[in-house]
Design an enzyme around this catalytic site. Structure first.
Site, PDB file in Angstrom:
ATOM      1  N   HIS A   1      14.689  14.014 -20.602  1.00  0.00           N
ATOM      2  CA  HIS A   1      14.782  13.804 -22.052  1.00  0.00           C
ATOM      3  C   HIS A   1      13.506  14.417 -22.603  1.00  0.00           C
ATOM      4  CE1 HIS A   1      17.609  10.150 -21.300  1.00  0.00           C
ATOM      5  NE2 HIS A   1      18.186  11.303 -21.085  1.00  0.00           N
TER       6      HIS A   1
ATOM      7  N   HIS B   1      20.297  15.945 -25.781  1.00  0.00           N
ATOM      8  CA  HIS B   1      18.843  15.778 -25.926  1.00  0.00           C
ATOM      9  C   HIS B   1      18.192  17.081 -25.505  1.00  0.00           C
ATOM     10  CE1 HIS B   1      18.967  15.252 -21.518  1.00  0.00           C
ATOM     11  NE2 HIS B   1      19.995  14.452 -21.725  1.00  0.00           N
TER      12      HIS B   1
ATOM     13  N   GLU C   1      26.746  16.625 -24.007  1.00  0.00           N
ATOM     14  CA  GLU C   1      27.319  15.665 -23.071  1.00  0.00           C
ATOM     15  C   GLU C   1      28.144  14.568 -23.727  1.00  0.00           C
ATOM     16  OE1 GLU C   1      24.382  12.926 -21.359  1.00  0.00           O
ATOM     17  OE2 GLU C   1      22.796  14.134 -22.225  1.00  0.00           O
TER      18      GLU C   1
ATOM     19  N   GLU D   1      28.783  17.039 -18.982  1.00  0.00           N
ATOM     20  CA  GLU D   1      27.439  17.394 -19.472  1.00  0.00           C
ATOM     21  C   GLU D   1      27.001  18.744 -18.924  1.00  0.00           C
ATOM     22  OE1 GLU D   1      24.253  14.759 -18.179  1.00  0.00           O
ATOM     23  OE2 GLU D   1      23.007  15.479 -19.829  1.00  0.00           O
TER      24      GLU D   1
ATOM     25  N   ASP E   1      26.432  11.947 -12.598  1.00  0.00           N
ATOM     26  CA  ASP E   1      25.412  12.528 -13.468  1.00  0.00           C
ATOM     27  C   ASP E   1      24.189  12.734 -12.595  1.00  0.00           C
ATOM     28  OD1 ASP E   1      23.453  13.126 -15.318  1.00  0.00           O
ATOM     29  OD2 ASP E   1      24.058  11.577 -16.754  1.00  0.00           O
TER      30      ASP E   1
ATOM     31  N   ARG F   1      32.456  11.622 -18.731  1.00  0.00           N
ATOM     32  CA  ARG F   1      31.422  12.381 -19.455  1.00  0.00           C
ATOM     33  C   ARG F   1      31.390  13.776 -18.842  1.00  0.00           C
ATOM     34  NH1 ARG F   1      27.623   9.088 -19.132  1.00  0.00           N
ATOM     35  NH2 ARG F   1      26.314   9.800 -17.420  1.00  0.00           N
TER      36      ARG F   1
ATOM     37  N   HIS G   1      24.264   3.754 -17.487  1.00  0.00           N
ATOM     38  CA  HIS G   1      23.111   4.000 -16.608  1.00  0.00           C
ATOM     39  C   HIS G   1      23.293   3.332 -15.250  1.00  0.00           C
ATOM     40  CE1 HIS G   1      20.487   4.900 -20.377  1.00  0.00           C
ATOM     41  NE2 HIS G   1      21.241   5.912 -20.035  1.00  0.00           N
TER      42      HIS G   1
ATOM     43  N   ASP H   1      20.483  18.877 -15.792  1.00  0.00           N
ATOM     44  CA  ASP H   1      21.087  17.570 -16.089  1.00  0.00           C
ATOM     45  C   ASP H   1      22.592  17.806 -16.264  1.00  0.00           C
ATOM     46  OD1 ASP H   1      21.687  15.035 -16.967  1.00  0.00           O
ATOM     47  OD2 ASP H   1      20.515  15.136 -18.818  1.00  0.00           O
TER      48      ASP H   1
ATOM     49  N   HIS I   1      27.034   6.869 -27.153  1.00  0.00           N
ATOM     50  CA  HIS I   1      25.737   7.572 -27.067  1.00  0.00           C
ATOM     51  C   HIS I   1      25.808   8.878 -27.854  1.00  0.00           C
ATOM     52  CE1 HIS I   1      27.340  10.410 -24.044  1.00  0.00           C
ATOM     53  NE2 HIS I   1      27.859   9.380 -23.401  1.00  0.00           N
TER      54      HIS I   1
ATOM     55  N   ASP J   1       0.820  -1.217   0.000  1.00  0.00           N
ATOM     56  CA  ASP J   1       0.000   0.000   0.000  1.00  0.00           C
ATOM     57  C   ASP J   1       0.855   1.268   0.000  1.00  0.00           C
ATOM     58  OD1 ASP J   1       0.993  -0.342   2.490  1.00  0.00           O
ATOM     59  OD2 ASP J   1      -0.872   0.096   3.564  1.00  0.00           O
TER      60      ASP J   1
ATOM     61  N   TYR K   1      34.428   6.093 -22.815  1.00  0.00           N
ATOM     62  CA  TYR K   1      34.326   5.028 -21.812  1.00  0.00           C
ATOM     63  C   TYR K   1      35.211   3.856 -22.235  1.00  0.00           C
ATOM     64  CZ  TYR K   1      30.227   7.954 -21.354  1.00  0.00           C
ATOM     65  OH  TYR K   1      29.402   9.050 -21.263  1.00  0.00           O
TER      66      TYR K   1
HETATM   67  N1  GLY Z   1      20.935  11.935 -17.006  1.00  0.00           N
HETATM   68  C1  GLY Z   1      20.491  11.364 -18.199  1.00  0.00           C
HETATM   69  C2  GLY Z   1      21.187  11.909 -19.346  1.00  0.00           C
HETATM   70  O1  GLY Z   1      22.233  12.477 -19.200  1.00  0.00           O
HETATM   71  O2  GLY Z   1      20.716  11.861 -20.429  1.00  0.00           O
HETATM   72 MN    MN Z   2      21.574  14.198 -20.367  1.00  0.00          MN
HETATM   73 MN    MN Z   3      22.805  13.398 -17.448  1.00  0.00          MN
END
Ligand code: GLY
Ligand code: MN
Ligand code: MN
Length: 436
Positions: A357, A350, A380, A404, A256, A402, A239, A267, A346, A36, A384
């Site tokens: 996103h 975005h 970003e 970003e 991140d 990374r 991720h 982000d 990647h 619940d 890697y």
């Molecule tokens: N934190 C998700 C991305 O960087 O797209």
């Molecule tokens: Mn991002």
């Molecule tokens: Mn991110």
């Protein structure tokens, strides 16, 4: 956010929908976590965009040109006992007085009232497929009218996905939206700085994660997405969210994490050494990523297309990897063959907004979208290199980097909303030396 902001959006959408038609959007359903216990509630972004209304069990209806009011909000009734247990509700009076609805009805009466609003409209604009249970209820209401068609009732004959209209609106941020995004950026920057100050060998990823929760909540903000706090090998898992491992001397930490303010996300990713000093190999990779990001950000300006920043980042990364002998061959050919994808798998960004996103088309027809003032995107790039990468010297293993930032397209170029957080090797090392 000022109620006029939401009113302006509803008016704009209604102009596009046109008289004789209707738009219907449901609030996000509540989600059970276990037994619940529910997950913290987050309003549907489209619903939030048009209403500013945060309660579940609500339905927003827009009927352009309706004499008795164009904006109808169904929501929960005031109920002292329920509100004692579960919290305050705006009720019908609040829906009208605080949220600017022309009319409001209890959600429990929707089955009786909504068919009457649908009757005689031609097109129904809704988020088709988003909440299948709601789709089904909508069909039920339409079928009710069908059953009355022999007495002359007109049944809507066209269902239109509202996404295209609404998501195009959401792509262009207003001043109020940009100001919320700047606030989110400021809070996230402060949190990343806390992490850089605190970080040292022997701590755990979750102890660093806690700094974000602390900084976000003390500013009445919350995580815009699950934070990634990955030390060493975990920095190479795109991720990674377990965030439960120790942080070791000599390794990098990739974070991140970003908060949302009034629903608007930031982000940010930074990668820095757990002990405050980059090794030569870490420095080399970090510098390539930094240069790639700089080249990409330079391409964020009106008239350039969505893919220009990505192409710029790919070129710098491929060239850098060739110089370090991590890739071998001709840069142009390696780009054509997408050889960089082994280490950079990647894309470079975005859209960013109410959703991390965010919505908005990336292509118009078969052409990449042109950048226009008011659009906000992330930039970003990353590299890697997991351990045991074939043919890769072990000095590069477990380096995951990374960087970003959040970038607003302006009339003359762009503005980095998340500038002010150390990002280059020298800046990070100086910050980690001086501030600890
Ligand atoms: N934190 C998700 C991305 O960087 O797209
Ligand atoms: Mn991002
Ligand atoms: Mn991110």
């Amino acid at each position: 956010m000022n109620p006029n902001e939401f009113k302006r959006r509803r008016k704009q959408l209604m102009r596009m929908i046109g008289k004789g038609n209707i738009a219907i959007l449901a609030a996000a359903p509540q989600c059970i976590r276990n037994r619940d216990v529910e997950y913290p509630y987050r309003q549907d972004s489209d619903f939030l965009y048009l209403s500013g209304f945060l309660e579940p069990e609500s339905v927003l209806v827009l009927v352009p040109g309706r004499d008795h009011g164009e904006y109808i909000l169904f929501c929960r009734e005031n109920d002292p006992e329920q509100e004692t247990w579960h919290g305050r509700r705006a009720g019908q009076q609040g829906a009208v007085e605080t949220y600017g609805a022309d009319d409001s009805f209890p959600i429990s009466d929707i089955d009786d009232i909504l068919p009457g609003l649908l009757e005689g409209r031609q097109k129904v604009f809704t988020a088709i497929g988003r909440y299948p249970d709601f789709d089904q209820r909508l069909m039920g209401w339409v079928n009710r009218i069908k059953r009355q068609s022999r007495s002359g009732a007109h049944v809507p004959y066209e269902f239109v996905a509202i996404d295209h209209l609404l998501h195009d609106m959401r792509l262009y941020k207003s001043r109020a939206e940009i100001s919320a995004m700047k606030k989110a950026a400021r809070i996230s920057i402060a949190a990343h700085k806390r992490a850089m100050r605190l970080c040292r060998p022997g701590l755990h990823e979750y102890e660093i994660e806690a700094e974000f929760a602390h900084e976000f909540r003390r500013n009445n903000a919350e995580h815009a997405y699950s934070p990634i706090v990955g030390g060493g090998a975990n920095a190479c898992i795109l991720h990674y969210t377990e965030n439960n491992q120790p942080l070791n001397d000599g390794e990098l930490l990739l974070i991140d994490a970003g908060c949302e303010v009034e629903g608007y996300a930031s982000d940010i990713t930074r990668t820095f050494p757990v002990n405050g000093r980059f090794t030569p190999a870490q420095r080399d990779i970090h510098e390539i990523v930094w240069q790639a990001q700089k080249a990409a950000i330079r391409k964020v300006k009106p008239g350039n297309h969505w893919n220009d920043p990505h192409n710029a980042a790919v070129r710098v990364i491929t060239k850098g990897l060739v110089e370090l002998k991590l890739l071998k061959g001709n840069v142009t050919r390696l780009i054509k063959e997408e050889a960089y994808k082994r280490f950079y798998m990647h894309r470079t960004g975005h859209w960013l907004g109410l959703d991390v996103h965010d919505v908005g088309e990336y292509k118009v027809g078969d052409q990449w979208r042109l950048l226009e003032p008011g659009m906000v995107m992330t930039v970003e790039p990353g590299i890697y290199i997991p351990a045991h990468s074939k043919g890769v010297h072990r000095k590069w293993w477990n380096i995951g980097v990374r960087i970003e930032d959040d970038v607003l397209v302006t009339r003359t170029g762009c503005e980095v909303l998340t500038a002010g957080l150390p990002s280059r090797v020298e800046e990070i090392e100086a910050f980690m030396t001086e501030e600890r």
